[in-house]
Write a protein that holds these residues in place. Structure first.
Motif, PDB file in Angstrom:
ATOM      1  N   CYS A   5      -0.405  73.251 -96.364  1.00  0.00           N
ATOM      2  CA  CYS A   5      -1.714  72.591 -96.443  1.00  0.00           C
ATOM      3  C   CYS A   5      -1.523  71.079 -96.445  1.00  0.00           C
ATOM      4  O   CYS A   5      -0.684  70.549 -97.178  1.00  0.00           O
ATOM      5  CB  CYS A   5      -2.430  73.040 -97.722  1.00  0.00           C
ATOM      6  N   LEU A   6      -2.305  70.379 -95.638  1.00  0.00           N
ATOM      7  CA  LEU A   6      -2.310  68.918 -95.597  1.00  0.00           C
ATOM      8  C   LEU A   6      -3.565  68.400 -96.285  1.00  0.00           C
ATOM      9  O   LEU A   6      -4.669  68.867 -95.995  1.00  0.00           O
ATOM     10  CB  LEU A   6      -2.271  68.434 -94.145  1.00  0.00           C
ATOM     11  N   ILE A   7      -3.394  67.431 -97.188  1.00  0.00           N
ATOM     12  CA  ILE A   7      -4.516  66.805 -97.890  1.00  0.00           C
ATOM     13  C   ILE A   7      -4.445  65.299 -97.671  1.00  0.00           C
ATOM     14  O   ILE A   7      -3.375  64.708 -97.730  1.00  0.00           O
ATOM     15  CB  ILE A   7      -4.464  67.102 -99.398  1.00  0.00           C
ATOM     16  N   TRP A   8      -5.615  64.687 -97.412  1.00  0.00           N
ATOM     17  CA  TRP A   8      -5.666  63.231 -97.371  1.00  0.00           C
ATOM     18  C   TRP A   8      -6.993  62.744 -97.920  1.00  0.00           C
ATOM     19  O   TRP A   8      -7.911  63.502 -98.162  1.00  0.00           O
ATOM     20  CB  TRP A   8      -5.415  62.698 -95.957  1.00  0.00           C
ATOM     21  N   ASN A   9      -7.076  61.443 -98.103  1.00  0.00           N
ATOM     22  CA  ASN A   9      -8.313  60.812 -98.559  1.00  0.00           C
ATOM     23  C   ASN A   9      -8.359  59.387 -98.021  1.00  0.00           C
ATOM     24  O   ASN A   9      -7.737  59.076 -97.021  1.00  0.00           O
ATOM     25  CB  ASN A   9      -8.396  60.858-100.090  1.00  0.00           C
ATOM     26  N   GLN A  10      -9.027  58.502 -98.737  1.00  0.00           N
ATOM     27  CA  GLN A  10      -9.289  57.163 -98.228  1.00  0.00           C
ATOM     28  C   GLN A  10      -8.029  56.324 -98.064  1.00  0.00           C
ATOM     29  O   GLN A  10      -8.043  55.315 -97.366  1.00  0.00           O
ATOM     30  CB  GLN A  10     -10.290  56.459 -99.138  1.00  0.00           C
ATOM     31  N   GLY A  11      -6.945  56.731 -98.702  1.00  0.00           N
ATOM     32  CA  GLY A  11      -5.681  56.051 -98.478  1.00  0.00           C
ATOM     33  C   GLY A  11      -5.200  56.190 -97.049  1.00  0.00           C
ATOM     34  O   GLY A  11      -4.298  55.462 -96.607  1.00  0.00           O
ATOM     35  N   MET A  50     -13.111  68.875 -93.233  1.00  0.00           N
ATOM     36  CA  MET A  50     -12.182  69.722 -93.979  1.00  0.00           C
ATOM     37  C   MET A  50     -12.177  71.099 -93.335  1.00  0.00           C
ATOM     38  O   MET A  50     -13.202  71.767 -93.279  1.00  0.00           O
ATOM     39  CB  MET A  50     -12.618  69.810 -95.438  1.00  0.00           C
ATOM     40  N   THR A  51     -11.017  71.526 -92.841  1.00  0.00           N
ATOM     41  CA  THR A  51     -10.979  72.793 -92.114  1.00  0.00           C
ATOM     42  C   THR A  51     -11.011  74.002 -93.038  1.00  0.00           C
ATOM     43  O   THR A  51     -11.489  75.072 -92.649  1.00  0.00           O
ATOM     44  CB  THR A  51      -9.721  72.892 -91.239  1.00  0.00           C
ATOM     45  N   ASN A  52     -10.481  73.866 -94.244  1.00  0.00           N
ATOM     46  CA  ASN A  52     -10.440  74.988 -95.171  1.00  0.00           C
ATOM     47  C   ASN A  52     -11.354  74.673 -96.354  1.00  0.00           C
ATOM     48  O   ASN A  52     -12.432  74.125 -96.158  1.00  0.00           O
ATOM     49  CB  ASN A  52      -8.996  75.267 -95.593  1.00  0.00           C
ATOM     50  N   HIS A  53     -10.983  75.006 -97.561  1.00  0.00           N
ATOM     51  CA  HIS A  53     -11.802  74.648 -98.720  1.00  0.00           C
ATOM     52  C   HIS A  53     -10.897  74.508 -99.931  1.00  0.00           C
ATOM     53  O   HIS A  53      -9.705  74.861 -99.892  1.00  0.00           O
ATOM     54  CB  HIS A  53     -12.908  75.678 -98.958  1.00  0.00           C
ATOM     55  N   GLY A  91      -4.396  74.216 -92.882  1.00  0.00           N
ATOM     56  CA  GLY A  91      -5.509  73.351 -92.577  1.00  0.00           C
ATOM     57  C   GLY A  91      -5.300  71.871 -92.836  1.00  0.00           C
ATOM     58  O   GLY A  91      -4.276  71.436 -93.364  1.00  0.00           O
ATOM     59  N   CYS A  92      -6.309  71.103 -92.432  1.00  0.00           N
ATOM     60  CA  CYS A  92      -6.387  69.654 -92.634  1.00  0.00           C
ATOM     61  C   CYS A  92      -7.561  69.392 -93.566  1.00  0.00           C
ATOM     62  O   CYS A  92      -8.715  69.634 -93.201  1.00  0.00           O
ATOM     63  CB  CYS A  92      -6.604  68.948 -91.302  1.00  0.00           C
ATOM     64  N   ASN A  93      -7.267  68.889 -94.741  1.00  0.00           N
ATOM     65  CA  ASN A  93      -8.281  68.885 -95.792  1.00  0.00           C
ATOM     66  C   ASN A  93      -8.447  67.499 -96.397  1.00  0.00           C
ATOM     67  O   ASN A  93      -7.565  66.995 -97.088  1.00  0.00           O
ATOM     68  CB  ASN A  93      -7.877  69.889 -96.872  1.00  0.00           C
ATOM     69  N   ILE A  94      -9.589  66.885 -96.097  1.00  0.00           N
ATOM     70  CA  ILE A  94      -9.904  65.583 -96.657  1.00  0.00           C
ATOM     71  C   ILE A  94     -10.761  65.775 -97.900  1.00  0.00           C
ATOM     72  O   ILE A  94     -11.758  66.505 -97.883  1.00  0.00           O
ATOM     73  CB  ILE A  94     -10.625  64.680 -95.634  1.00  0.00           C
ATOM     74  N   ASN A 122      -4.139  57.811 -88.242  1.00  0.00           N
ATOM     75  CA  ASN A 122      -3.517  58.549 -89.347  1.00  0.00           C
ATOM     76  C   ASN A 122      -4.004  59.982 -89.389  1.00  0.00           C
ATOM     77  O   ASN A 122      -3.219  60.941 -89.457  1.00  0.00           O
ATOM     78  CB  ASN A 122      -3.834  57.873 -90.685  1.00  0.00           C
ATOM     79  N   THR A 123      -5.325  60.145 -89.379  1.00  0.00           N
ATOM     80  CA  THR A 123      -5.889  61.493 -89.505  1.00  0.00           C
ATOM     81  C   THR A 123      -5.580  62.339 -88.275  1.00  0.00           C
ATOM     82  O   THR A 123      -5.381  63.548 -88.380  1.00  0.00           O
ATOM     83  CB  THR A 123      -7.405  61.421 -89.742  1.00  0.00           C
ATOM     84  N   ARG A 124      -5.549  61.714 -87.115  1.00  0.00           N
ATOM     85  CA  ARG A 124      -5.205  62.454 -85.896  1.00  0.00           C
ATOM     86  C   ARG A 124      -3.780  62.968 -85.950  1.00  0.00           C
ATOM     87  O   ARG A 124      -3.513  64.134 -85.643  1.00  0.00           O
ATOM     88  CB  ARG A 124      -5.383  61.567 -84.671  1.00  0.00           C
ATOM     89  N   LEU A 125      -2.834  62.097 -86.334  1.00  0.00           N
ATOM     90  CA  LEU A 125      -1.429  62.518 -86.300  1.00  0.00           C
ATOM     91  C   LEU A 125      -1.133  63.539 -87.391  1.00  0.00           C
ATOM     92  O   LEU A 125      -0.314  64.446 -87.188  1.00  0.00           O
ATOM     93  CB  LEU A 125      -0.511  61.309 -86.436  1.00  0.00           C
ATOM     94  N   GLY A 126      -1.793  63.427 -88.531  1.00  0.00           N
ATOM     95  CA  GLY A 126      -1.642  64.465 -89.543  1.00  0.00           C
ATOM     96  C   GLY A 126      -2.106  65.813 -89.022  1.00  0.00           C
ATOM     97  O   GLY A 126      -1.455  66.848 -89.238  1.00  0.00           O
TER      98      GLY A 126
END
Length: 735
Positions: free
Chosen positions: A137-143, A1-4, A173-176, A153-157
């Motif tokens: 802001c981009l957010i992702w998880n296990q989906g 997670m790049t930010n918080h 940022g990129c935030n999982i 997926n995570t790379r292209l996001g």
């Protein structure tokens, strides 16, 4: 997670893929809603199911599972066509974006609609709303991660965010969103099959470095392995360990040795794909040990009759030490009560194992005080000393405790402290380079000095590629840096030139042959930071990863695709031999049959708000189980009607393997007419048979149901081996 999490309040647009924070991360959701209410942020949700998060969105885009890359390329194409990209950011700080812009060409709105099922108008609206906002802001998880192409997926996001210049700034940022507390901490400490703690590799040099940190002899350490080659090879991953038990071909990758015993501590192994295969492996092992505060569901699934041990572990309130949240911040958990009854703290169980197996003295040697160490403070300081790759040197037990005791003095949207913790960020998010460094709440921010948490992108892959400079351009260094552009990682050989210093003879001797990752003296970091240099260098982020199977992210149809007509155009990769010690099928599995003919319904899986993870803990709560007492499957009324199943009736769900589950039908418009939603939080029923009688006396959960992963299909990420729980086909019949 790049930010918080609190930083999301600084966003002007938030796009969420493969995550449902309203149900799975309510604390994070409140910050997302604050961004919307107080900052006017647009919320965009891209998900196969209309979730509780989607209900709060400004724009909802329903896509077919496994088609995120096509959707992302559709956004990137619109970014390129409308010149929404950050030209100077790309020119100065990114390598390989031209290849991405070339790849996106075929993903017109019409083509994306055909692949994903999302109307082209919604794609255009989503791209416009997100790309024209600053910051986004981009957010992702296990989906996103639980796919055969989850790593893509995570790379292209992340590449999308690079194209917009949304990395290295508050609100971007990129935030999982991690599944629960300390997932980040566990990966930081090497609970992976392919790294040592701190993401050090498995090379001889890394092992020798840790032999020194752990104060043990390297030759002794090597002697713990069957061969040196196995010491330096990836192990079986969580998703693939069962194949080291069941398949002789895969045992050849494990020095011709089958896995004979399993010790499972704090892991819900029933939540990986093909739970019926997990049962088969558990039944075949010579010994199985589960260490948990509650009965691990897998201990009930297995039907073995001997050598099955359940060791009661202490809960979080009965132990003490650090946990690390999704934003890389450490927090100190203080013991509230002593462990009850026969429960023991994790470290005491592991110390006991080490004593009985004959290596206790070596096990504790890294704390440097013989048998007089103080737990967990000395272990925490050992971690801070050793894990230099992610900048843990400043995260001592004393500093972390001070932050936790003064948590009320930190501001949530910036993490800045005041009073006794002034000029520090809450939890000292890594990298925290020294004991005076404040931590780094926003990675890759060059608008502040390194001494205040600034940095460029890491120099990790050399200085040039195909004649192209991989270091960042002139003018793109952290504020106040002595070097105004890119530079290599700091070593004993270049520190004097880069930092503009002259080392004393004693300092030269102390750092001889070292780099920032191996320098125990702290000299390299000290001079680098004083000169405004990030110890790991300042390079370009790379959109091309030449050591991955797909150098740039590629849309590939799921192994069990709902669209066989697209498989020919977007096939899976070739089968991968010895992938985490397992010969993993990809193209062979995809081509085994036209899966959709016999399994015409698509799974959408996820967690529900009432239960956590496998539900082992939460289903033991009477009140949470009253809210969600049993397993079910959400079907669109039109699909249920075609199948002849009424709301509330029982139905059989058959997976592409041998698994099947008997669950209740729940009518829902949240899913489309070709899918079923299955929660992942249940166990205690096996193919229609209750397992509650197998739990030890008075330990059975209040809520039980079939495990959805009995019917999830075979599939593992082509880079990480993460199990693919998000792209499966099933057949449903009325029970």
């Amino acid at each position: 997670m790049t930010n918080h999490i609190g930083d999301m309040q600084n966003s002007k647009a938030i796009i969420i893929f493969g995550a449902n924070p309203a149900s799975n991360h309510p604390i994070a959701m409140q910050h997302i809603l604050k961004a919307k209410q107080l900052n006017g942020a647009k919320i965009i949700v891209v998900d196969p199911r209309f979730t509780k998060t989607a209900a709060k969105s400004d724009l909802y885009c329903r896509i077919r599972t496994g088609t995120d890359i096509a959707f992302l390329y559709g956004i990137i194409r619109l970014i390129r066509e409308n010149k929404w990209y950050d030209k100077s950011f790309i020119a100065d700080r990114v390598y390989g974006m031209d290849d991405i812009f070339k790849e996106c060409e075929e993903y017109t709105p019409e083509h994306v609609e055909d692949i994903t099922g999302c109307p082209k108008e919604l794609l255009i609206q989503a791209a416009t709303a997100f790309a024209t906002a600053d910051p986004g802001c981009l957010i992702w998880n296990q989906g996103w991660t639980q796919h055969t192409i989850g790593s893509s997926n995570t790379r292209l996001g992340s590449i999308m965010q690079l194209s917009l210049g949304n990395l290295g700034k508050p609100g971007g940022g990129c935030n999982i969103l991690r599944g629960h507390d300390n997932v980040q901490g566990s990966t930081d400490l090497g609970c992976l099959a392919d790294t040592l703690p701190g993401y050090y590799g498995l090379s001889e040099g890394s092992w020798k470095y840790f032999a020194k940190q752990w104060n043990v002899d390297y030759e002794w350490l090597k002697g713990r392995f069957k061969t040196k080659e196995m010491m330096e090879a990836k192990g079986f991953s969580l998703g693939l360990w069962i194949h080291g038990v069941l398949d002789k071909e895969n045992q050849k990758n494990n020095a011709d040795t089958p896995i004979k015993a399993l010790v499972c501590i704090g892991n819900g192994i029933s939540t990986i794909t093909q739970t019926h295969k997990v049962k088969e492996a558990l039944d075949k092992l010579e010994m199985v040990v589960f260490i948990d505060p509650f009965v691990n569901d897998a201990a009930v699934i297995t039907t073995r009759n001997d050598n099955l041990f359940l060791l009661p572990a202490a809960t979080q309130v009965e132990t003490e030490g650090t946990v690390v949240n999704t934003a890389r911040s450490a927090q100190w958990r203080t013991k509230v009560i002593e462990p009850l009854y026969e429960a023991r703290e994790d470290q005491d169980i592991l110390f006991d194992f080490a004593k009985r197996l004959g290596f206790y003295d070596q096990y504790i040697a890294g704390m440097g005080k013989g048998d007089k160490f103080k737990w967990p403070e000395d272990a925490t300081d050992e971690i801070a000393r050793s894990l230099k790759t992610i900048g843990m040197q400043g995260r001592t037990a004393a500093r972390i405790k001070k932050h936790t005791e003064n948590w009320h003095l930190f501001e949530s949207t910036s993490l800045k402290g005041r009073g006794p913790v002034e000029k520090e960020y809450y939890g000292l998010p890594w990298p925290c380079w020294t004991e005076t460094h404040p931590g780094s709440p926003v990675l890759y921010n060059i608008n502040i000095p390194v001494a205040q948490g600034g940095m460029g992108f890491r120099n990790r892959f050399g200085l040039e590629r195909d004649g192209v400079n991989l270091l960042s351009a002139e003018g793109s260094a952290p504020k106040g840096s002595r070097i105004n552009g890119g530079y290599a990682e700091i070593t004993a050989k270049n520190i004097e030139e880069l930092a503009g210093v002259t080392l004393t003879d004693a300092e030269k001797k102390a750092v001889e042959g070292k780099n920032w990752k191996t320098d125990d003296s702290g000299i390299l970091n000290k001079y680098a930071i004083a000169a405004g240099l990030a110890p790991y260098g300042n390079a370009r982020a790379r959109a091309i990863v030449w050591n991955f199977i797909d150098h740039i992210p590629k849309h590939r149809e799921p192994l069990h695709s709902f669209r066989p007509d697209l498989v020919k155009r977007y096939p899976a990769v070739k089968d991968i031999p010895n992938h985490f010690r397992t010969n993993v099928r990809y193209k062979t599995e995809q081509d085994a049959q036209v899966w959709v003919k016999n399994y015409p319904i698509n799974i959408v899986s996820g967690r529900i708000v009432e239960h956590m993870g496998s539900g082992t803990e939460t289903r033991a709560s009477k009140y949470l189980s009253e809210l969600a007492p049993e397993m079910y499957g959400e079907l669109h009324p039109n699909l249920a009607g075609k199948l002849g199943i009424k709301d509330g009736e029982m139905m059989w769900v058959y997976g592409t393997g041998e698994g099947k589950i008997r669950i209740k039908c729940k009518y829902s418009h949240r899913v489309d007419e070709k899918s079923v939603f299955l929660p992942q939080n249940f166990s205690g029923v096996w193919q229609g048979e209750s397992l509650l009688g197998r739990y030890p006396d008075k330990t059975a959960p209040y809520g039980s149901g079939e495990s959805s992963n009995q019917v999830t299909s075979y599939g593992f990420d082509q880079q990480t081996s993460c199990p693919e729980t998000k792209c499966s086909l099933v057949r449903i019949e009325r029970a």
